[in-house]
Scaffold this motif. Structure first.
Motif, short mmCIF file in Angstrom:
data_model
loop_
_atom_site.label_atom_id
_atom_site.label_comp_id
_atom_site.label_asym_id
_atom_site.label_seq_id
_atom_site.Cartn_x
_atom_site.Cartn_y
_atom_site.Cartn_z
N LEU A 45 18.69 -9.33 -14.91
CA LEU A 45 19.77 -9.88 -14.09
C LEU A 45 20.93 -8.90 -14.06
N ILE A 46 21.42 -8.65 -12.85
CA ILE A 46 22.61 -7.82 -12.65
C ILE A 46 23.65 -8.69 -11.96
N ASN A 47 24.83 -8.84 -12.56
CA ASN A 47 25.82 -9.70 -11.92
C ASN A 47 27.15 -9.00 -11.73
N GLY A 48 27.95 -9.57 -10.86
CA GLY A 48 29.27 -9.05 -10.57
C GLY A 48 30.13 -10.14 -9.97
N SER A 49 31.42 -9.87 -9.85
CA SER A 49 32.38 -10.88 -9.39
C SER A 49 32.97 -10.49 -8.05
N SER A 50 33.06 -11.49 -7.16
CA SER A 50 33.69 -11.26 -5.85
C SER A 50 35.19 -11.46 -5.90
N ALA A 51 35.69 -12.07 -6.98
CA ALA A 51 37.11 -12.39 -7.11
C ALA A 51 37.60 -13.23 -5.93
N GLU A 52 36.70 -14.06 -5.39
CA GLU A 52 37.01 -14.96 -4.27
C GLU A 52 37.43 -14.20 -3.02
N ASP A 53 36.98 -12.95 -2.90
CA ASP A 53 37.31 -12.10 -1.75
C ASP A 53 36.05 -11.92 -0.91
N PRO A 54 36.02 -12.42 0.35
CA PRO A 54 34.81 -12.31 1.17
C PRO A 54 34.35 -10.86 1.37
N ASP A 55 35.29 -9.94 1.54
CA ASP A 55 34.91 -8.54 1.73
C ASP A 55 34.26 -7.96 0.48
N ARG A 56 34.81 -8.33 -0.66
CA ARG A 56 34.25 -7.85 -1.92
C ARG A 56 32.88 -8.47 -2.17
N GLU A 57 32.74 -9.73 -1.79
CA GLU A 57 31.42 -10.38 -1.91
C GLU A 57 30.38 -9.61 -1.11
N GLN A 58 30.71 -9.30 0.15
CA GLN A 58 29.77 -8.58 1.00
C GLN A 58 29.45 -7.20 0.43
N GLU A 59 30.49 -6.51 -0.02
CA GLU A 59 30.30 -5.17 -0.59
C GLU A 59 29.38 -5.22 -1.81
N LEU A 60 29.61 -6.20 -2.68
CA LEU A 60 28.81 -6.32 -3.89
C LEU A 60 27.37 -6.71 -3.58
N ALA A 61 27.19 -7.69 -2.69
CA ALA A 61 25.84 -8.13 -2.34
C ALA A 61 25.03 -7.00 -1.72
N LEU A 62 25.63 -6.25 -0.83
CA LEU A 62 24.92 -5.15 -0.18
C LEU A 62 24.68 -4.00 -1.15
N ALA A 63 25.59 -3.80 -2.10
CA ALA A 63 25.38 -2.76 -3.12
C ALA A 63 24.17 -3.11 -3.99
N LEU A 64 24.03 -4.38 -4.31
CA LEU A 64 22.87 -4.82 -5.08
C LEU A 64 21.59 -4.64 -4.28
N CYS A 65 21.65 -4.95 -2.99
CA CYS A 65 20.48 -4.75 -2.14
C CYS A 65 20.12 -3.27 -2.04
N ALA A 66 21.15 -2.41 -1.98
CA ALA A 66 20.89 -0.98 -1.91
C ALA A 66 20.20 -0.47 -3.16
N ARG A 67 20.41 -1.17 -4.26
CA ARG A 67 19.73 -0.82 -5.52
C ARG A 67 18.38 -1.52 -5.64
N ARG A 68 17.98 -2.14 -4.54
CA ARG A 68 16.65 -2.70 -4.37
C ARG A 68 16.34 -3.84 -5.33
N VAL A 69 17.33 -4.72 -5.53
CA VAL A 69 17.00 -5.94 -6.28
C VAL A 69 15.99 -6.74 -5.47
N ASP A 70 15.19 -7.52 -6.16
CA ASP A 70 14.18 -8.32 -5.47
C ASP A 70 14.79 -9.55 -4.82
N GLY A 71 15.87 -10.06 -5.41
CA GLY A 71 16.47 -11.27 -4.88
C GLY A 71 17.94 -11.36 -5.23
N LEU A 72 18.63 -12.25 -4.54
CA LEU A 72 20.06 -12.47 -4.75
C LEU A 72 20.34 -13.95 -4.94
N ILE A 73 21.24 -14.25 -5.87
CA ILE A 73 21.84 -15.58 -5.97
C ILE A 73 23.32 -15.37 -5.74
#
Length: 345
Positions: free
Chosen positions: A106-134
């Motif tokens: 499991l790799i986790n991170g915080s969006s700090a309730e910021d929609p832009d940061r959420e998108q940046e973090l989610a896409l960064a995880l995808c770029a690292r080829r995680v199999d899934g996202l919660i």
């Protein structure tokens, strides 16, 4: 230390490879691969030399490269709102336990309730080829994840629904829980009940406000505009809201707090007042049992576990339509929500 001095290139940054192990043990690369992967065909003496070389060099198998060859990275990402919020501790731990049971990291991170940061973090995880996202959403538009989902990244949203896409969602019953909490205060004689919640763009805040209004309406009670306060959970903002609710010729006699951070501040403000004020909070908080705080408890661990199980069900090939799972909350009466209005004491 002497061994490090002989191999300074292995001290920092450059990790030893199977080639290094093979050279030290005096064997071929295929022999090292067999030992590392537990395959047969290696004599005990040769295996011993390879294991000694592995230990001396500090070699570790590159699992990332191995699983990438299989098309899976054996990792999942978790995007939280705030890693410091106690609510997310058991949720994250439950996700981690399910991931571990499936052999995933499991790799986790915080969006700090910021929609832009959420998108940046989610896409960064995808770029690292995680199999899934919660994802615990900070934003209200998740179409940016559509290409990733089409590419095979299983995605489950938890605590709040996805915005503008169809996806699996796991929620607590915020509406029903708030409705039950306010009805509890009404049952104990309160007619002037204040509501302090999070920002109105947050799904859970609006659902809990809706539950508050529903309980008041069902009891035939009007809601004065000044009884409702939505905004950040910053302690100063919440404290000001409590003081406003308790001032004037007809102050509220009870408060419904919309989440754990709001409840903590309300407790601190009420502790310094002589006149008793009833309180019910949404989310349990630490020491609430000792302080006698009545709460609407949601099961954060069950949220995380259910979301993670749903995620791995998708990864295992489940092709059914996206589902929304709503988990029940429960009222825990500890005293603060059972205080009668002053006039009736």
């Amino acid at each position: 230390m002497a061994d490090i001095a002989r191999h300074p290139e292995h001290r920092y940054g450059n990790r030893p490879t199977m080639k290094d192990v093979a050279a030290r043990a005096g064997v071929g690369l295929k022999t090292v691969s067999r030992v590392v992967n537990g395959e047969s065909g290696v004599t005990p003496d040769t295996e011993r030399r390879v294991q000694e070389a592995i230990e001396a060099l500090g070699f570790r198998r590159n699992d990332s490269a191995r699983v990438l060859r299989k098309g899976r990275t054996a990792s999942v990402g978790l995007v939280l709102e705030d890693l410091a919020d106690p609510f997310y501790g058991p949720l994250s731990r439950a996700v981690e336990e399910v991931a571990r049971a499936h052999g995933a990291l499991l790799i986790n991170g915080s969006s700090a309730e910021d929609p832009d940061r959420e998108q940046e973090l989610a896409l960064a995880l995808c770029a690292r080829r995680v199999d899934g996202l919660i994802v615990i959403p900070a934003g209200t538009d998740h179409r940016y994840l559509e290409p990733e989902i089409r590419a095979g990244v299983a995605t489950v949203f938890v605590d709040r629904p996805a915005g503008r896409i169809d996806a699996d969602v796991v929620l607590s019953d915020s509406f029903g829980g708030a409705r039950a909490g306010v009805a509890h205060l009404i049952a104990h004689g309160h007619r002037r009940i204040g509501f302090i919640g999070d920002r109105p763009r947050i799904h859970t805040a609006t659902e809990r406000l809706r539950g508050y209004r529903a309980a008041m309406e069902e009891a035939g009670l009007d809601v004065a505009e000044e009884w409702v306060s939505l905004g950040t959970t910053d302690p100063e903002r919440v404290a000001d809201a409590v003081e406003a609710l308790l001032s004037g010729p007809e102050p509220v006699t009870a408060v419904f707090a919309g989440n754990n951070r709001v409840t903590v501040t309300v407790v601190r403000v009420l502790a310094g007042r002589e006149r008793p004020v009833a309180l019910v909070g949404f989310d349990d908080i630490e020491l609430a049992d000792l302080l006698g705080i009545t709460v609407i408890a949601q099961d954060a661990a069950a949220l995380g576990r259910t979301a993670a199980e749903r995620l791995f069900r998708r990864l295992d090939g489940a092709a059914e339509a996206p589902q929304t799972v709503v988990l029940e909350t429960r009222l825990i009466a500890r005293g603060s929500g059972e205080i009668a209005p002053p006039a009736e004491r």
